[in-house]
Design a protein around this motif. Structure first.
Motif, PDB file in Angstrom:
ATOM      1  N   ASN A  23      -5.378  -5.054  -2.731  1.00 56.49           N
ATOM      2  CA  ASN A  23      -4.637  -6.313  -2.798  1.00 56.49           C
ATOM      3  C   ASN A  23      -5.250  -7.176  -3.897  1.00 56.49           C
ATOM      4  N   HIS A  24      -4.408  -8.032  -4.519  1.00 55.83           N
ATOM      5  CA  HIS A  24      -4.902  -8.922  -5.578  1.00 55.83           C
ATOM      6  C   HIS A  24      -6.020  -9.825  -5.068  1.00 55.83           C
ATOM      7  N   SER A  25      -5.929 -10.227  -3.802  1.00 62.30           N
ATOM      8  CA  SER A  25      -6.909 -11.168  -3.257  1.00 62.30           C
ATOM      9  C   SER A  25      -8.276 -10.528  -3.056  1.00 62.30           C
ATOM     10  N   ASN A  26      -8.337  -9.189  -3.113  1.00 66.99           N
ATOM     11  CA  ASN A  26      -9.622  -8.517  -2.948  1.00 66.99           C
ATOM     12  C   ASN A  26     -10.484  -8.578  -4.205  1.00 66.99           C
ATOM     13  N   PHE A  27      -9.904  -9.014  -5.310  1.00 66.63           N
ATOM     14  CA  PHE A  27     -10.647  -9.128  -6.565  1.00 66.63           C
ATOM     15  C   PHE A  27     -10.921 -10.600  -6.823  1.00 66.63           C
ATOM     16  N   SER A  28     -12.207 -10.957  -7.004  1.00 63.86           N
ATOM     17  CA  SER A  28     -12.590 -12.354  -7.155  1.00 63.86           C
ATOM     18  C   SER A  28     -12.278 -12.846  -8.572  1.00 63.86           C
ATOM     19  N   THR A  29     -11.870 -14.091  -8.662  1.00 66.61           N
ATOM     20  CA  THR A  29     -11.592 -14.728  -9.955  1.00 66.61           C
ATOM     21  C   THR A  29     -12.893 -15.190 -10.579  1.00 66.61           C
ATOM     22  N   ILE A  30     -13.111 -14.849 -11.831  1.00 64.83           N
ATOM     23  CA  ILE A  30     -14.313 -15.250 -12.562  1.00 64.83           C
ATOM     24  C   ILE A  30     -13.891 -16.286 -13.591  1.00 64.83           C
ATOM     25  N   GLN A  31     -14.352 -17.497 -13.446  1.00 66.16           N
ATOM     26  CA  GLN A  31     -13.925 -18.585 -14.335  1.00 66.16           C
ATOM     27  C   GLN A  31     -14.638 -18.535 -15.670  1.00 66.16           C
ATOM     28  N   THR A  32     -15.719 -17.734 -15.782  1.00 64.85           N
ATOM     29  CA  THR A  32     -16.471 -17.708 -17.042  1.00 64.85           C
ATOM     30  C   THR A  32     -16.171 -16.475 -17.872  1.00 64.85           C
ATOM     31  N   GLY A  33     -15.174 -15.672 -17.470  1.00 67.06           N
ATOM     32  CA  GLY A  33     -14.851 -14.479 -18.226  1.00 67.06           C
ATOM     33  C   GLY A  33     -13.625 -13.803 -17.635  1.00 67.06           C
ATOM     34  N   VAL A  34     -13.356 -12.571 -18.068  1.00 65.48           N
ATOM     35  CA  VAL A  34     -12.196 -11.829 -17.585  1.00 65.48           C
ATOM     36  C   VAL A  34     -12.676 -10.688 -16.696  1.00 65.48           C
ATOM     37  N   GLY A  35     -11.760 -10.198 -15.844  1.00 73.40           N
ATOM     38  CA  GLY A  35     -12.046  -9.066 -14.993  1.00 73.40           C
ATOM     39  C   GLY A  35     -10.917  -8.067 -15.047  1.00 73.40           C
ATOM     40  N   SER A  36     -11.241  -6.804 -14.755  1.00 66.38           N
ATOM     41  CA  SER A  36     -10.249  -5.736 -14.800  1.00 66.38           C
ATOM     42  C   SER A  36     -10.228  -5.029 -13.461  1.00 66.38           C
ATOM     43  N   TYR A  37      -9.021  -4.747 -12.989  1.00 69.51           N
ATOM     44  CA  TYR A  37      -8.886  -4.038 -11.724  1.00 69.51           C
ATOM     45  C   TYR A  37      -7.551  -3.333 -11.688  1.00 69.51           C
ATOM     46  N   VAL A  47      13.902   6.015  -4.213  1.00 69.48           N
ATOM     47  CA  VAL A  47      14.933   5.926  -5.242  1.00 69.48           C
ATOM     48  C   VAL A  47      15.587   7.299  -5.321  1.00 69.48           C
ATOM     49  N   GLY A  48      16.868   7.348  -4.903  1.00 64.55           N
ATOM     50  CA  GLY A  48      17.565   8.631  -4.895  1.00 64.55           C
ATOM     51  C   GLY A  48      16.921   9.603  -3.932  1.00 64.55           C
ATOM     52  N   GLY A  49      16.404   9.071  -2.827  1.00 66.43           N
ATOM     53  CA  GLY A  49      15.777   9.929  -1.823  1.00 66.43           C
ATOM     54  C   GLY A  49      14.360  10.346  -2.164  1.00 66.43           C
ATOM     55  N   GLN A  50      13.795   9.782  -3.261  1.00 67.32           N
ATOM     56  CA  GLN A  50      12.444  10.159  -3.689  1.00 67.32           C
ATOM     57  C   GLN A  50      11.509   8.940  -3.583  1.00 67.32           C
ATOM     58  N   ASN A  51      10.302   9.134  -2.977  1.00 67.53           N
ATOM     59  CA  ASN A  51       9.289   8.082  -2.900  1.00 67.53           C
ATOM     60  C   ASN A  51       8.339   8.211  -4.075  1.00 67.53           C
ATOM     61  N   TYR A  52       7.803   7.064  -4.536  1.00 71.42           N
ATOM     62  CA  TYR A  52       6.889   7.023  -5.675  1.00 71.42           C
ATOM     63  C   TYR A  52       5.699   6.123  -5.336  1.00 71.42           C
ATOM     64  N   GLN A  53       4.645   6.290  -6.125  1.00 70.51           N
ATOM     65  CA  GLN A  53       3.506   5.381  -6.126  1.00 70.51           C
ATOM     66  C   GLN A  53       3.212   4.963  -7.557  1.00 70.51           C
ATOM     67  N   THR A  54       2.890   3.685  -7.718  1.00 65.80           N
ATOM     68  CA  THR A  54       2.593   3.165  -9.056  1.00 65.80           C
ATOM     69  C   THR A  54       1.158   2.664  -9.066  1.00 65.80           C
ATOM     70  N   MET A  55       0.456   2.922 -10.175  1.00 67.07           N
ATOM     71  CA  MET A  55      -0.886   2.376 -10.399  1.00 67.07           C
ATOM     72  C   MET A  55      -0.805   1.449 -11.592  1.00 67.07           C
ATOM     73  N   THR A  56      -1.130   0.183 -11.370  1.00 62.43           N
ATOM     74  CA  THR A  56      -1.035  -0.832 -12.404  1.00 62.43           C
ATOM     75  C   THR A  56      -2.412  -1.393 -12.675  1.00 62.43           C
ATOM     76  N   ASN A  57      -2.802  -1.452 -13.945  1.00 60.45           N
ATOM     77  CA  ASN A  57      -4.083  -2.005 -14.350  1.00 60.45           C
ATOM     78  C   ASN A  57      -3.882  -3.429 -14.863  1.00 60.45           C
ATOM     79  N   TYR A  58      -4.709  -4.367 -14.324  1.00 59.31           N
ATOM     80  CA  TYR A  58      -4.570  -5.782 -14.640  1.00 59.31           C
ATOM     81  C   TYR A  58      -5.841  -6.281 -15.333  1.00 59.31           C
TER      82      TYR A  58
END
Length: 277
Positions: A216-230, A239-250
């Protein structure tokens, strides 16, 4: 030839009446039969009667009185004799005690000689006391001298130990830093580092970096002095009878106000079914 007659063959009622009938030939005694098996009057068997018992009790009573008087006389005589014997013994003991008290005067003279011996021993005890005082003083001087030597030795040893411990602390700290903290392997089955880790120099990862997904997005802490990647894995479909999983990098950037976040998508991939592990 004898026969065995059973009671069932007899007329018991008639037999009883025959035996107990009031006739002169009856077995039982009665007014008409005074000499039967059970006499009606008299005492043919000469059983003891009340007059006889009264006469006997009188004889016994008189005998007891006579015997008790004899016993009493014997006791009085024995008591008198015992009293005289006791008085005689008391007088003899009194005479012996008086004679013993006379001998006591002579014993007291012997005690005076014994007191002289005790006085002499008392002088010996005084001499022993002086020796003990001298020995105690010598022992005290020896203890003071020995304790001074031990104190100096302990001070010297403690100084050496302090130097060795300080040197060991410095070398151990350097060894732990160079061979453990700087090279710690956080592999499978090893304990990770809890809390925040700060690198004072730019870290060089020559084997790349592995980032585990978060749920979950809330599991990653916000760092005000820099950026973070998760990365986040989410279910998509069907979709059309098929299930999918997506992996998104933020990439998360600092926000101008607390409580807000800027999550910028760096990349995303979709998998049929689920992401293979």
């Amino acid at each position: 030839m004898p026969y065995n007659i059973q009671t069932g063959q007899l007329d018991l009622g008639g037999l009883k009446e025959y035996l107990l009938r009031p006739a002169s030939t009856s077995l039982s005694g009665s007014a008409l039969n005074t000499t039967g098996f059970y006499p009606y009057t008299g005492n043919p068997s000469d059983f003891a009667h009340s007059g006889y018992v009264e006469a006997i009790s009188g004889d016994i009573s008189g005998y007891i009185r006579t015997v008790s008087g004899v016993i009493r006389d014997d006791l009085v005589e024995s008591g008198t004799n015992l009293s005289g014997y006791t008085t005689k013994v008391k007088d003899q003991l009194k005479s012996d005690i008086t004679q013993l008290s006379g001998d006591k005067v002579q014993i007291s003279g012997d005690l005076r000689d014994l007191s002289g011996v005790v006085y002499t021993n008392q002088g010996n005890i005084g001499g022993l006391e002086t020796s003990l005082v001298t020995s105690g003083q010598n022992l005290e001087e020896l203890i003071i001298s020995t304790s001074g030597d031990i104190s100096g030795y302990v001070d010297g040893v403690s100084g050496v130990l302090n130097t060795k411990v300080s040197n060991l602390d410095t070398s151990l700290r350097g060894h732990v830093y160079s061979d453990y903290l700087s090279k710690k392997d956080i592999g499978a089955g090893n304990l990770g580092v809890s809390g925040q880790t700060t690198f004072h120099k730019n870290p060089h990862f020559n084997k790349g970096i592995y980032l585990d997904k978060v749920s979950n997005h809330s599991n990653f802490s916000t760092i005000q002095t820099g950026v973070g990647s998760y990365s986040i894995v989410e279910d998509y479909g069907p979709v059309g009878g098929q299930n999918y999983q997506t992996m998104t990098n933020y990439m998360r950037f600092p926000s101008p106000e607390l409580g807000t976040t800027y999550n910028v998508i760096v990349g995303s991939a979709m998998y049929t079914g689920s992401i293979p592990l």
